[in-house]
Motif scaffolding. Structure first.
Motif, PDB file in Angstrom:
ATOM      1  N   VAL A 142     -51.037 -47.144  60.110  1.00 25.38           N
ATOM      2  CA  VAL A 142     -50.977 -47.461  59.535  1.00 25.38           C
ATOM      3  C   VAL A 142     -49.573 -48.322  59.641  1.00 25.38           C
ATOM      4  CG1 VAL A 142     -49.165 -47.277  57.015  1.00 25.38           C
ATOM      5  CG2 VAL A 142     -50.674 -45.406  57.779  1.00 25.38           C
ATOM      6  N   LYS A 143     -49.719 -49.409  58.434  1.00 27.46           N
ATOM      7  CA  LYS A 143     -49.311 -50.738  58.966  1.00 27.46           C
ATOM      8  C   LYS A 143     -47.893 -51.212  57.825  1.00 27.46           C
ATOM      9  CE  LYS A 143     -50.382 -54.712  60.927  1.00 27.46           C
ATOM     10  NZ  LYS A 143     -49.366 -55.725  60.027  1.00 27.46           N
ATOM     11  N   GLU A 144     -47.312 -52.042  58.203  1.00 23.67           N
ATOM     12  CA  GLU A 144     -46.728 -53.067  56.929  1.00 23.67           C
ATOM     13  C   GLU A 144     -47.761 -54.077  57.696  1.00 23.67           C
ATOM     14  OE1 GLU A 144     -45.177 -55.053  55.024  1.00 23.67           O
ATOM     15  OE2 GLU A 144     -44.796 -53.315  53.141  1.00 23.67           O
ATOM     16  N   VAL A 145     -47.017 -55.116  56.406  1.00 25.76           N
ATOM     17  CA  VAL A 145     -47.397 -56.351  57.225  1.00 25.76           C
ATOM     18  C   VAL A 145     -46.205 -57.634  57.156  1.00 25.76           C
ATOM     19  CG1 VAL A 145     -49.147 -56.501  55.267  1.00 25.76           C
ATOM     20  CG2 VAL A 145     -47.573 -57.412  54.421  1.00 25.76           C
ATOM     21  N   GLY A 146     -44.666 -57.286  57.555  1.00 29.51           N
ATOM     22  CA  GLY A 146     -43.700 -57.462  57.963  1.00 29.51           C
ATOM     23  C   GLY A 146     -42.585 -57.599  56.669  1.00 29.51           C
ATOM     24  N   PHE A 147     -42.256 -56.444  56.164  1.00 28.83           N
ATOM     25  CA  PHE A 147     -41.221 -55.699  55.173  1.00 28.83           C
ATOM     26  C   PHE A 147     -41.049 -54.689  56.163  1.00 28.83           C
ATOM     27  CE2 PHE A 147     -44.401 -58.413  52.977  1.00 28.83           C
ATOM     28  CZ  PHE A 147     -43.644 -59.716  52.756  1.00 28.83           C
ATOM     29  N   GLY A 148     -41.361 -53.888  56.854  1.00 25.24           N
ATOM     30  CA  GLY A 148     -40.856 -52.961  57.457  1.00 25.24           C
ATOM     31  C   GLY A 148     -41.004 -51.837  57.107  1.00 25.24           C
ATOM     32  N   LEU A 149     -41.452 -50.759  57.484  1.00 25.77           N
ATOM     33  CA  LEU A 149     -41.383 -49.196  57.605  1.00 25.77           C
ATOM     34  C   LEU A 149     -39.725 -47.575  57.396  1.00 25.77           C
ATOM     35  CD1 LEU A 149     -44.659 -48.422  58.612  1.00 25.77           C
ATOM     36  CD2 LEU A 149     -44.416 -49.023  56.878  1.00 25.77           C
ATOM     37  N   SER A 150     -39.901 -47.943  56.241  1.00 28.39           N
ATOM     38  CA  SER A 150     -38.749 -46.789  56.247  1.00 28.39           C
ATOM     39  C   SER A 150     -38.593 -45.830  56.747  1.00 28.39           C
ATOM     40  CB  SER A 150     -38.078 -47.042  54.864  1.00 28.39           C
ATOM     41  OG  SER A 150     -38.594 -46.175  53.914  1.00 28.39           O
ATOM     42  N   ARG A 151     -37.914 -44.945  57.374  1.00 30.19           N
ATOM     43  CA  ARG A 151     -37.904 -43.647  57.753  1.00 30.19           C
ATOM     44  C   ARG A 151     -38.957 -42.544  56.866  1.00 30.19           C
ATOM     45  NH1 ARG A 151     -31.953 -40.658  58.232  1.00 30.19           N
ATOM     46  NH2 ARG A 151     -31.786 -43.328  59.034  1.00 30.19           N
ATOM     47  N   ARG A 152     -37.779 -42.647  55.278  1.00 30.46           N
ATOM     48  CA  ARG A 152     -38.598 -42.444  54.054  1.00 30.46           C
ATOM     49  C   ARG A 152     -40.168 -42.332  53.715  1.00 30.46           C
ATOM     50  NH1 ARG A 152     -37.184 -43.131  48.379  1.00 30.46           N
ATOM     51  NH2 ARG A 152     -38.510 -44.235  47.992  1.00 30.46           N
ATOM     52  N   THR A 153     -40.673 -43.890  53.968  1.00 31.74           N
ATOM     53  CA  THR A 153     -42.155 -44.030  54.022  1.00 31.74           C
ATOM     54  C   THR A 153     -42.822 -43.153  55.344  1.00 31.74           C
ATOM     55  OG1 THR A 153     -41.878 -46.440  53.177  1.00 31.74           O
ATOM     56  CG2 THR A 153     -43.611 -46.146  53.939  1.00 31.74           C
ATOM     57  N   LEU A 154     -42.667 -43.312  56.390  1.00 27.83           N
ATOM     58  CA  LEU A 154     -43.094 -42.726  57.942  1.00 27.83           C
ATOM     59  C   LEU A 154     -43.031 -41.314  57.393  1.00 27.83           C
ATOM     60  CD1 LEU A 154     -40.904 -44.411  60.518  1.00 27.83           C
ATOM     61  CD2 LEU A 154     -43.340 -45.014  59.913  1.00 27.83           C
ATOM     62  N   GLN A 155     -42.115 -40.209  56.665  1.00 26.29           N
ATOM     63  CA  GLN A 155     -41.819 -38.749  56.627  1.00 26.29           C
ATOM     64  C   GLN A 155     -43.386 -38.993  56.171  1.00 26.29           C
ATOM     65  OE1 GLN A 155     -38.169 -38.732  55.228  1.00 26.29           O
ATOM     66  NE2 GLN A 155     -37.390 -37.399  57.196  1.00 26.29           N
ATOM     67  N   GLN A 156     -42.955 -39.432  54.541  1.00 29.58           N
ATOM     68  CA  GLN A 156     -44.241 -39.884  53.341  1.00 29.58           C
ATOM     69  C   GLN A 156     -45.516 -39.994  54.247  1.00 29.58           C
ATOM     70  OE1 GLN A 156     -42.558 -42.839  50.694  1.00 29.58           O
ATOM     71  NE2 GLN A 156     -42.887 -40.910  48.899  1.00 29.58           N
ATOM     72  N   LEU A 157     -45.710 -40.489  55.514  1.00 23.32           N
ATOM     73  CA  LEU A 157     -47.363 -41.088  55.664  1.00 23.32           C
ATOM     74  C   LEU A 157     -47.320 -39.487  56.690  1.00 23.32           C
ATOM     75  CD1 LEU A 157     -46.664 -44.140  57.167  1.00 23.32           C
ATOM     76  CD2 LEU A 157     -48.155 -43.616  54.779  1.00 23.32           C
ATOM     77  N   GLN A 158     -46.445 -39.133  57.975  1.00 20.88           N
ATOM     78  CA  GLN A 158     -46.936 -38.131  58.459  1.00 20.88           C
ATOM     79  C   GLN A 158     -46.700 -37.098  57.431  1.00 20.88           C
ATOM     80  OE1 GLN A 158     -43.725 -36.751  60.973  1.00 20.88           O
ATOM     81  NE2 GLN A 158     -44.537 -35.576  62.215  1.00 20.88           N
ATOM     82  N   GLU A 159     -46.850 -36.736  56.395  1.00 20.89           N
ATOM     83  CA  GLU A 159     -47.068 -35.394  55.420  1.00 20.89           C
ATOM     84  C   GLU A 159     -48.657 -35.317  55.093  1.00 20.89           C
ATOM     85  OE1 GLU A 159     -44.199 -36.110  52.254  1.00 20.89           O
ATOM     86  OE2 GLU A 159     -42.303 -34.641  53.943  1.00 20.89           O
ATOM     87  N   VAL A 160     -48.720 -36.922  55.159  1.00 26.09           N
ATOM     88  CA  VAL A 160     -50.372 -37.089  54.541  1.00 26.09           C
ATOM     89  C   VAL A 160     -51.373 -37.247  56.343  1.00 26.09           C
ATOM     90  CG1 VAL A 160     -49.909 -37.958  52.447  1.00 26.09           C
ATOM     91  CG2 VAL A 160     -50.029 -39.388  54.065  1.00 26.09           C
ATOM     92  N   GLY A 161     -50.413 -36.661  57.183  1.00 22.79           N
ATOM     93  CA  GLY A 161     -51.693 -36.797  57.997  1.00 22.79           C
ATOM     94  C   GLY A 161     -51.901 -38.233  58.836  1.00 22.79           C
ATOM     95  N   VAL A 162     -50.945 -38.765  58.797  1.00 23.60           N
ATOM     96  CA  VAL A 162     -51.100 -40.377  60.049  1.00 23.60           C
ATOM     97  C   VAL A 162     -50.404 -39.678  60.799  1.00 23.60           C
ATOM     98  CG1 VAL A 162     -50.079 -42.799  59.931  1.00 23.60           C
ATOM     99  CG2 VAL A 162     -51.652 -42.088  57.244  1.00 23.60           C
TER     100      VAL A 162
END
Length: 381
Positions: free
Chosen positions: A208-228
């Motif tokens: 999973v990637k952004e397109v130039g606006f960044g991934l926050s700590r909360r976003t990364l935690q959410q991604l990990q929770e759904v299997g990323v």
């Protein structure tokens, strides 16, 4: 380059669908032209960005032999020949065919991973698929990442992978771009569940990637929770799709030109337990890449600096340019005393300016980064 996951879906009206696809192809051409203009003209792209707030503490006797440096990077279960990959740029337009061919040849010659631009347009209109397929045709044995938008149906990820016989899927998040894009989608409510469904429906790893606006700590935690397991923080500072889409729409959203977080800020903000981080966005030269690796990225994606050579030069000149990056990466490793990319996380790094302010506001103690080599020596003793 990216495209709206909502604006070109097939309809029962064949003519309306053809018009939508033609509009999407024209938008791809706009993206290439405006991104190239940013590279040529926008001082914000080549000038100061937040990688400049990171400074290595120089140890004059800390270097090693250049010949002993091993650039091999471990990214998830993959072993890449270097901690560098060619990030997704374009597809679905006539100009994109030439750009992707040059990039794929360089990736083949230098054994580097390469991502495509968003394949959504080719799913909607197979006539545009050749501008993506050229990546695999020119690089039949290389590591290829297909790319699709998070707002797409879950099965589109696998369809993108199948089109390119890809080793991985890049799933991009682009809510800011969609907001600014004149024809963009505005419903982001189901994107997290969509990510989860795409991960489950795809038979290769999903990055999973952004397109130039960044991934926050909360976003990364959410991604990990759904299997990323792998994420590219893709921060502010490089090709700016808020500015590109704002220019296409009469500059109504010009005030969002500096929205988001830089890759440097995102890497500092990332949860320690996130499995594998990649970094891109605002990487202007090999030293920026080295700084991202020192902050914990396993590999660094580059797009903008390679666009003009791919667009205006020959495959050979592009290959020579990227080869120079690899040579410089090796020399910078040796100068900093890092035998491998992982060893860069033991270098001493001073954090200044806006990145330090960001860290302070987010409760991140960056002082320890300034004496990591000393802490390592203490551990070894």
């Amino acid at each position: 380059m990216t495209e709206s996951p909502h604006s070109v879906e097939p309809t029962r009206d064949g003519e309306a669908h053809r018009q939508a696809v033609a509009s999407a192809s024209a938008r791809k051409e706009d993206h290439i032209r405006l991104a190239a203009d940013q590279r040529r003209e926008d001082p914000a792209v080549k000038g100061h960005n937040e990688f400049d707030d990171l400074e290595f503490l120089h140890h004059a006797l800390g270097g090693i032999d250049n010949a002993t440096v091993d650039l091999t990077a471990q990214v998830g279960d993959w072993t890449w020949s270097a901690p560098l990959y060619i990030n997704g740029m374009t597809g679905g337009a006539e100009t994109a065919m030439r750009v992707n061919r040059a990039l794929a040849i360089a990736a083949r010659e230098l054994n580097l991973p390469m991502a495509s631009g968003s394949v959504g347009i080719a799913i909607d209109d197979p006539a545009t698929a050749a501008s993506f397929r050229v990546i695999r045709e020119e690089n039949p044995d290389g590591f290829v990442m297909a790319n699709i938008g998070a707002g797409r149906p879950a099965d589109h990820g696998q369809r993108a992978v199948d089109l390119l016989e890809a080793n991985a899927l890049q799933l991009h998040l682009n809510a800011v771009q969609e907001t600014v894009m004149p024809e963009g989608g505005r419903d982001f409510a189901d994107w997290l569940r969509g990510v989860e469904r795409t991960v489950a429906a795809t038979d290769v790893p999903v990055i999973v990637k952004e397109v130039g606006f960044g991934l926050s700590r909360r976003t990364l935690q959410q991604l990990q929770e759904v299997g990323v397991q792998i994420a590219d923080v893709s921060g502010l500072g490089g090709t700016n799709f808020a500015r590109i889409e704002s220019a296409r729409g009469g500059n109504a959203f010009a005030y969002l030109g500096n929205f988001g977080q830089s890759a440097a800020a995102c890497l500092l903000d990332a949860p320690v337990a996130f499995p594998t981080l990649l970094a891109s966005g605002g990487v202007r030269h090999p030293l920026d890449a080295i700084k991202a690796l020192a902050l914990g990225a396993r590999a660094v994606g580059v797009a903008g600096p390679f666009l003009l050579p791919a667009l205006e030069g020959t495959p050979e000149t592009l290959t020579d340019e990227i080869r120079s990056w690899l040579d410089q990466l090796r020399m910078l490793h040796a100068m900093l005393g890092a035998a491998t990319p992982a060893d860069l996380t033991n270098t001493d790094l001073l954090v200044r300016g806006r990145v330090r302010e960001f860290a302070t506001l987010r409760g991140i103690d960056v002082a320890a980064l300034s004496d990591r080599s000393g802490a390592r020596l203490q551990e070894e003793r």
